[in-house]
Design a protein around this motif. Structure first.
Motif, PDB file in Angstrom:
ATOM      1  N   ASN B  91       0.790  -1.182  -0.140  1.00 21.11           N
ATOM      2  CA  ASN B  91       0.069  -0.394  -0.015  1.00 21.11           C
ATOM      3  C   ASN B  91       0.813   1.345  -0.062  1.00 21.11           C
ATOM      4  N   GLY B  92       0.427   2.224  -0.512  1.00 11.66           N
ATOM      5  CA  GLY B  92       1.154   3.535  -0.492  1.00 11.66           C
ATOM      6  C   GLY B  92       2.003   3.628  -1.652  1.00 11.66           C
ATOM      7  N   LEU B 149       9.906  -6.898  -2.534  1.00 13.55           N
ATOM      8  CA  LEU B 149       9.228  -7.985  -3.296  1.00 13.55           C
ATOM      9  C   LEU B 149      10.177  -8.183  -4.526  1.00 13.55           C
ATOM     10  N   ARG B 150      10.454  -9.348  -4.782  1.00 11.97           N
ATOM     11  CA  ARG B 150      11.134  -9.603  -6.121  1.00 11.97           C
ATOM     12  C   ARG B 150      10.300 -10.402  -7.195  1.00 11.97           C
ATOM     13  N   ARG B 151      10.018  -9.641  -8.182  1.00  9.49           N
ATOM     14  CA  ARG B 151       8.842  -9.947  -8.980  1.00  9.49           C
ATOM     15  C   ARG B 151       9.386 -10.071 -10.558  1.00  9.49           C
ATOM     16  N   ASP B 152       8.557 -10.553 -11.317  1.00 13.90           N
ATOM     17  CA  ASP B 152       8.792 -10.392 -13.039  1.00 13.90           C
ATOM     18  C   ASP B 152       7.786  -9.073 -13.371  1.00 13.90           C
ATOM     19  N   LEU B 153       8.575  -8.114 -13.585  1.00 19.31           N
ATOM     20  CA  LEU B 153       8.090  -6.792 -13.763  1.00 19.31           C
ATOM     21  C   LEU B 153       7.018  -6.702 -14.833  1.00 19.31           C
ATOM     22  N   LYS B 154       7.402  -7.592 -16.017  1.00 20.38           N
ATOM     23  CA  LYS B 154       6.366  -7.457 -17.041  1.00 20.38           C
ATOM     24  C   LYS B 154       4.936  -8.077 -16.774  1.00 20.38           C
ATOM     25  N   THR B 155       4.682  -8.914 -15.651  1.00 19.79           N
ATOM     26  CA  THR B 155       3.526  -9.282 -15.315  1.00 19.79           C
ATOM     27  C   THR B 155       2.976  -8.423 -13.891  1.00 19.79           C
ATOM     28  N   PHE B 156       4.072  -8.186 -13.273  1.00 22.29           N
ATOM     29  CA  PHE B 156       3.561  -7.224 -12.249  1.00 22.29           C
ATOM     30  C   PHE B 156       3.112  -5.779 -12.380  1.00 22.29           C
ATOM     31  N   LEU B 157       3.847  -5.060 -13.199  1.00 23.86           N
ATOM     32  CA  LEU B 157       3.553  -3.638 -13.496  1.00 23.86           C
ATOM     33  C   LEU B 157       1.767  -3.657 -13.857  1.00 23.86           C
ATOM     34  N   PRO B 158       1.414  -4.539 -14.867  1.00 28.60           N
ATOM     35  CA  PRO B 158      -0.029  -4.453 -15.183  1.00 28.60           C
ATOM     36  C   PRO B 158      -0.946  -4.844 -14.071  1.00 28.60           C
ATOM     37  N   LYS B 159      -0.582  -5.653 -13.072  1.00 26.72           N
ATOM     38  CA  LYS B 159      -1.437  -5.829 -11.753  1.00 26.72           C
ATOM     39  C   LYS B 159      -1.453  -4.558 -10.859  1.00 26.72           C
ATOM     40  N   LEU B 160      -0.088  -4.051 -10.838  1.00 26.13           N
ATOM     41  CA  LEU B 160      -0.099  -2.530 -10.170  1.00 26.13           C
ATOM     42  C   LEU B 160      -1.075  -1.390 -10.779  1.00 26.13           C
ATOM     43  N   LYS B 161      -1.270  -1.414 -12.073  1.00 26.57           N
ATOM     44  CA  LYS B 161      -2.177  -0.564 -12.780  1.00 26.57           C
ATOM     45  C   LYS B 161      -3.775  -0.787 -12.464  1.00 26.57           C
ATOM     46  N   LYS B 162      -3.811  -1.921 -12.350  1.00 24.29           N
ATOM     47  CA  LYS B 162      -5.254  -2.464 -12.033  1.00 24.29           C
ATOM     48  C   LYS B 162      -5.604  -2.156 -10.690  1.00 24.29           C
ATOM     49  N   ASP B 163      -4.714  -2.142  -9.802  1.00 26.89           N
ATOM     50  CA  ASP B 163      -4.785  -1.655  -8.545  1.00 26.89           C
ATOM     51  C   ASP B 163      -4.749  -0.203  -8.271  1.00 26.89           C
ATOM     52  N   GLY B 164      -4.823   0.551  -9.468  1.00 25.20           N
ATOM     53  CA  GLY B 164      -4.811   1.993  -9.211  1.00 25.20           C
ATOM     54  C   GLY B 164      -3.566   2.907  -9.352  1.00 25.20           C
ATOM     55  N   TYR B 165      -2.364   2.084  -9.437  1.00 26.73           N
ATOM     56  CA  TYR B 165      -1.076   2.926  -9.635  1.00 26.73           C
ATOM     57  C   TYR B 165      -0.903   3.334 -10.639  1.00 26.73           C
ATOM     58  N   LYS B 185      -1.457   7.765  -6.630  1.00 22.98           N
ATOM     59  CA  LYS B 185      -0.770   6.562  -6.008  1.00 22.98           C
ATOM     60  C   LYS B 185       0.228   6.239  -6.898  1.00 22.98           C
ATOM     61  N   LYS B 186       1.243   6.244  -6.695  1.00 24.77           N
ATOM     62  CA  LYS B 186       2.576   6.170  -7.661  1.00 24.77           C
ATOM     63  C   LYS B 186       3.364   4.855  -7.597  1.00 24.77           C
ATOM     64  N   ALA B 187       3.797   4.182  -8.706  1.00 24.59           N
ATOM     65  CA  ALA B 187       4.909   3.124  -8.754  1.00 24.59           C
ATOM     66  C   ALA B 187       5.964   3.906  -9.772  1.00 24.59           C
ATOM     67  N   LEU B 188       7.017   4.295  -8.893  1.00 28.88           N
ATOM     68  CA  LEU B 188       7.957   4.922  -9.535  1.00 28.88           C
ATOM     69  C   LEU B 188       8.955   4.086  -9.980  1.00 28.88           C
ATOM     70  N   VAL B 189       9.308   4.067 -11.343  1.00 27.88           N
ATOM     71  CA  VAL B 189      10.226   3.042 -11.884  1.00 27.88           C
ATOM     72  C   VAL B 189      11.834   3.614 -12.149  1.00 27.88           C
ATOM     73  N   ILE B 190      12.786   2.862 -11.352  1.00 28.38           N
ATOM     74  CA  ILE B 190      14.049   3.515 -11.691  1.00 28.38           C
ATOM     75  C   ILE B 190      14.718   2.317 -12.310  1.00 28.38           C
ATOM     76  N   GLY B 191      15.832   2.822 -13.340  1.00 27.99           N
ATOM     77  CA  GLY B 191      16.243   1.758 -14.229  1.00 27.99           C
ATOM     78  C   GLY B 191      17.743   1.501 -13.812  1.00 27.99           C
ATOM     79  N   ASN B 192      18.328   0.522 -14.703  1.00 28.28           N
ATOM     80  CA  ASN B 192      19.747   0.058 -14.514  1.00 28.28           C
ATOM     81  C   ASN B 192      20.744   1.330 -14.611  1.00 28.28           C
ATOM     82  N   GLU B 193      21.783   1.307 -13.759  1.00 26.51           N
ATOM     83  CA  GLU B 193      22.679   1.972 -13.624  1.00 26.51           C
ATOM     84  C   GLU B 193      23.379   2.705 -15.158  1.00 26.51           C
ATOM     85  N   GLY B 194      23.568   1.597 -15.862  1.00 28.37           N
ATOM     86  CA  GLY B 194      24.046   2.203 -17.189  1.00 28.37           C
ATOM     87  C   GLY B 194      23.311   2.456 -18.474  1.00 28.37           C
TER      88      GLY B 194
END
Lengths: 236, 236
Positions: B91-92, B149-165, B185-194
């Motif tokens: 949450n949050g 949590l460690r997740r497969d982002l390709k399947t998890f980000l769509p779930k977050l969207k459904k939850d209103g993120y 309600k934000k899911a802020l994505v940060i990428g790889n260092e390079g």
């Protein structure tokens, strides 16, 4: 010129540049990789180049020799020996680092300082060396775009004050929001990773700021705190 | 119980916990130093304690053994074996890390996430392990206060969207100021260092933000960028 022996005097000299003492004597430092070599060339501080495969380099060396000189796990193909960077006059906002020890922290702080237009960094004499290879790597080339001076803070902070700088330390308890000091010429002091700002230096600060946060977290990483504060000043 | 032989099976087991594979099998990790031991105890995840001098510890070992188990240069006097932390409901605001590699970066990001009330971090499967000893050290104990949590982002980000993120990536060119998305309600994505955020994951982002900075600096360190954005959201 080709060098194949690990016993060659030049090779021994290059390897010795891993030590701060030798760098300070010789007033040169090592950069690794094409990006940093280009930055060094642009700044006209590149003295000589060493390569494992580029015949245009000043010295062509074996992989074994390069491994000895390089500080990286996957050795670089090209290395440059650079003259120490020239000090420039101070103007604009200044970041002061009191006994900062972690080279990765210093490198990322240099990068953030350039990003947020803190054009000068003052390093206390007991801080990590700016020419440490980990600092240079973490700065992502930004070391060439930052005016970094090493000074005795006890005598230097009073000089900054005379020049109209407001010397601002960080203090989790008494610190105010940095926006209280908007549009003033700032010397922002960040302390050691474990101990914070030392007592002597704290006594020289005019004011203190903090970053509001959840109580669960006692403090931020020094590089993060420095960057957030510089970012806030940049956007004020 | 006293152990004096480096050949002891328990010693071999503790040493093997330096490997992610073994930690994942056994579902335990190592913490070093009194501060982290206390935090682990508070969270009731401390399974056993190992010490060189505390007879109250479950195992009393020689300095040579401790040196083998410890990952620190100056070896710890006390080490604890902890159960993996339990996942909690999300949450949050959420921080999503796509292929973040540097353990120091992850540790400082965890510390900043707790500071700025991003109570959950989603790590992509290819990111550095949260139980890596450098992550734990750099987190300064905050690993015990963060839901990771460690997740497969390709399947998890769509779930977050459904939850209103609102899934927000970073993009130096097209990104807007994060205040444009205040109070969502934000899911802020940060990428790889390079490489930044990978193409697949970028395609799943609803919007992009950036941090205004001088053009000389192409980008900030990933940990710095994440922390500045979380700080801005916290203060919005």
């Amino acid at each position: 010129m080709e060098i194949t022996s690990l016993q060659n005097q030049k090779v021994k000299y290059w390897v010795s540049l891993k030590k701060k003492k030798v760098r300070d004597q010789e007033k040169v430092f090592i950069v690794e990789g094409d990006h940093l070599l280009q930055e060094a060339q642009k700044k006209q501080v590149l003295q000589e180049t060493i390569s494992v495969n580029d015949s245009q380099a000043d010295y062509l060396v074996t992989k074994e020799i390069m491994q000895k000189i390089s500080s990286q796990q996957s050795i670089s193909e090209n290395i440059g020996i650079c003259k120490f960077l020239e000090e420039k006059p101070i103007n604009g906002n200044v970041l002061v680092l009191d006994n900062l020890q972690d080279p990765g922290n210093l490198g990322t702080i240099i990068r953030s300082a350039v990003a947020f237009n803190f054009t000068t960094i003052i390093l206390s004499n007991d801080s990590v060396d700016m020419y440490n290879e980990k600092v240079i790597r973490a700065s992502e080339g930004m070391i060439f775009h930052c005016n970094i001076l090493r000074r005795d803070l006890k005598t230097f902070l009073p000089k900054l004050k005379k020049d109209g700088y407001l010397v601002i330390g960080t203090d989790v308890i008494t610190g105010k929001n940095i926006h209280e000091y908007a549009n003033l010429k700032k010397a922002l002091v960040i302390g050691n990773e474990g101990q914070g700002i030392s007592g002597d230096i704290k006594a020289l600060c005019d004011n203190f700021v903090n970053i509001t946060m959840e109580k669960t977290c006692e403090s931020l990483n020094a590089g993060i705190a420095a960057s957030i504060l510089m970012c806030e000043v940049y956007h004020e």
